[in-house]
Design a protein around this motif. Sequence first.
Motif, mmCIF file in Angstrom:
data_model
loop_
_atom_site.group_PDB
_atom_site.id
_atom_site.type_symbol
_atom_site.label_atom_id
_atom_site.label_comp_id
_atom_site.label_asym_id
_atom_site.label_seq_id
_atom_site.Cartn_x
_atom_site.Cartn_y
_atom_site.Cartn_z
ATOM 1 N N GLU A 89 0.797 -1.227 0.000
ATOM 2 C CA GLU A 89 0.000 0.000 0.000
ATOM 3 C C GLU A 89 0.835 1.285 0.000
ATOM 4 O O GLU A 89 0.539 2.207 -0.751
ATOM 5 N N PRO A 90 1.888 1.387 0.819
ATOM 6 C CA PRO A 90 2.633 2.652 0.827
ATOM 7 C C PRO A 90 3.598 2.841 -0.356
ATOM 8 O O PRO A 90 4.218 3.901 -0.465
ATOM 9 N N LEU A 91 3.724 1.866 -1.228
ATOM 10 C CA LEU A 91 4.682 1.966 -2.337
ATOM 11 C C LEU A 91 4.180 2.932 -3.414
ATOM 12 O O LEU A 91 2.969 3.055 -3.629
ATOM 13 N N PRO A 92 5.082 3.604 -4.113
ATOM 14 C CA PRO A 92 4.676 4.565 -5.141
ATOM 15 C C PRO A 92 3.961 3.931 -6.333
ATOM 16 O O PRO A 92 3.107 4.545 -6.944
ATOM 17 N N VAL A 93 4.312 2.727 -6.684
ATOM 18 C CA VAL A 93 3.657 1.964 -7.752
ATOM 19 C C VAL A 93 3.327 0.601 -7.172
ATOM 20 O O VAL A 93 4.136 0.003 -6.472
ATOM 21 N N ARG A 94 2.141 0.100 -7.476
ATOM 22 C CA ARG A 94 1.725 -1.179 -6.893
ATOM 23 C C ARG A 94 2.219 -2.347 -7.759
ATOM 24 O O ARG A 94 1.764 -2.537 -8.884
ATOM 25 N N PRO A 95 3.160 -3.164 -7.214
ATOM 26 C CA PRO A 95 3.624 -4.349 -7.959
ATOM 27 C C PRO A 95 2.551 -5.437 -7.980
ATOM 28 O O PRO A 95 1.621 -5.424 -7.183
ATOM 29 N N LYS A 96 2.700 -6.372 -8.904
ATOM 30 C CA LYS A 96 1.835 -7.558 -8.921
ATOM 31 C C LYS A 96 2.314 -8.505 -7.830
ATOM 32 O O LYS A 96 3.515 -8.629 -7.576
ATOM 33 N N ALA A 97 1.375 -9.191 -7.183
ATOM 34 C CA ALA A 97 1.721 -10.132 -6.119
ATOM 35 C C ALA A 97 0.936 -11.423 -6.304
ATOM 36 O O ALA A 97 -0.208 -11.410 -6.745
ATOM 37 N N TYR A 98 1.577 -12.525 -5.963
ATOM 38 C CA TYR A 98 0.994 -13.863 -6.071
ATOM 39 C C TYR A 98 1.009 -14.481 -4.681
ATOM 40 O O TYR A 98 2.066 -14.631 -4.081
ATOM 41 N N SER A 99 -0.173 -14.805 -4.149
ATOM 42 C CA SER A 99 -0.281 -15.340 -2.787
ATOM 43 C C SER A 99 0.056 -16.821 -2.729
ATOM 44 O O SER A 99 -0.140 -17.549 -3.696
ATOM 45 N N LEU A 100 0.543 -17.248 -1.564
ATOM 46 C CA LEU A 100 0.804 -18.669 -1.301
ATOM 47 C C LEU A 100 0.135 -19.041 0.014
ATOM 48 O O LEU A 100 0.640 -18.726 1.085
ATOM 49 N N ARG A 101 -0.974 -19.711 -0.064
ATOM 50 C CA ARG A 101 -1.675 -20.154 1.139
ATOM 51 C C ARG A 101 -1.277 -21.588 1.455
ATOM 52 O O ARG A 101 -0.906 -22.342 0.556
ATOM 53 N N PRO A 102 -1.373 -21.992 2.722
ATOM 54 C CA PRO A 102 -1.126 -23.405 3.045
ATOM 55 C C PRO A 102 -2.052 -24.296 2.216
ATOM 56 O O PRO A 102 -3.237 -24.010 2.071
ATOM 57 N N GLY A 103 -1.472 -25.333 1.644
ATOM 58 C CA GLY A 103 -2.224 -26.244 0.786
ATOM 59 C C GLY A 103 -2.074 -25.939 -0.692
ATOM 60 O O GLY A 103 -2.434 -26.756 -1.539
ATOM 61 N N ALA A 104 -1.544 -24.762 -1.022
ATOM 62 C CA ALA A 104 -1.313 -24.436 -2.430
ATOM 63 C C ALA A 104 -0.267 -25.386 -3.001
ATOM 64 O O ALA A 104 0.640 -25.822 -2.295
ATOM 65 N N VAL A 105 -0.411 -25.696 -4.269
ATOM 66 C CA VAL A 105 0.490 -26.639 -4.923
ATOM 67 C C VAL A 105 1.300 -25.907 -5.988
ATOM 68 O O VAL A 105 0.743 -25.183 -6.812
ATOM 69 N N VAL A 106 2.612 -26.092 -5.946
ATOM 70 C CA VAL A 106 3.504 -25.575 -6.985
ATOM 71 C C VAL A 106 3.952 -26.792 -7.794
ATOM 72 O O VAL A 106 4.698 -27.634 -7.286
ATOM 73 N N LEU A 107 3.469 -26.895 -9.006
ATOM 74 C CA LEU A 107 3.745 -28.063 -9.838
ATOM 75 C C LEU A 107 5.203 -28.120 -10.266
ATOM 76 O O LEU A 107 5.885 -27.089 -10.338
#
Length: 158
Positions: A89-107
Amino acid sequence: MITAVAAVVVALGSLWVSYTQARDGRRHGRQSVRPLLQMRRVKAYEGTEAGLNLINAGLGPAIVTSSVVRLDGEVVGPWDHHTQQRILEPLPVRPKAYSLRPGAVVLAGQSAFLLSLDEFSDDQHAWFWDLVTRRLVIEVGYESLYGGENFTVTPPVF
């Protein structure tokens, strides 16, 4: 009597060989689906996407068990939407972010930017590179399909 003792010794030897082969087969099976998550800071050249990239370089899927985010050495929370809001929120430009919740699978073979900026420029986005390289640390806990390994990955230290 000697024949009976020899038969018992041969049977015990066969049992030992079968046991070690089965144990090695199980170990090989576990290794053949072991995930290997790596985190990399990516900045190729001007005008390309830059950020913190998570890659599964292993042979099997990685199941996320936990994540911890540290900003300037202080724990902020897990890498989820709420923590991202607090950091971005306080950043001058908002970067893209990818969430990782418990149980998420990274193939196996999957690659995803946890945090990134399109069209990165050294002059305009030095604050972002400072955030990704010095201030922000995301630690991800994961395991294989077998579970219980408690693997972790963090970005490399500069």
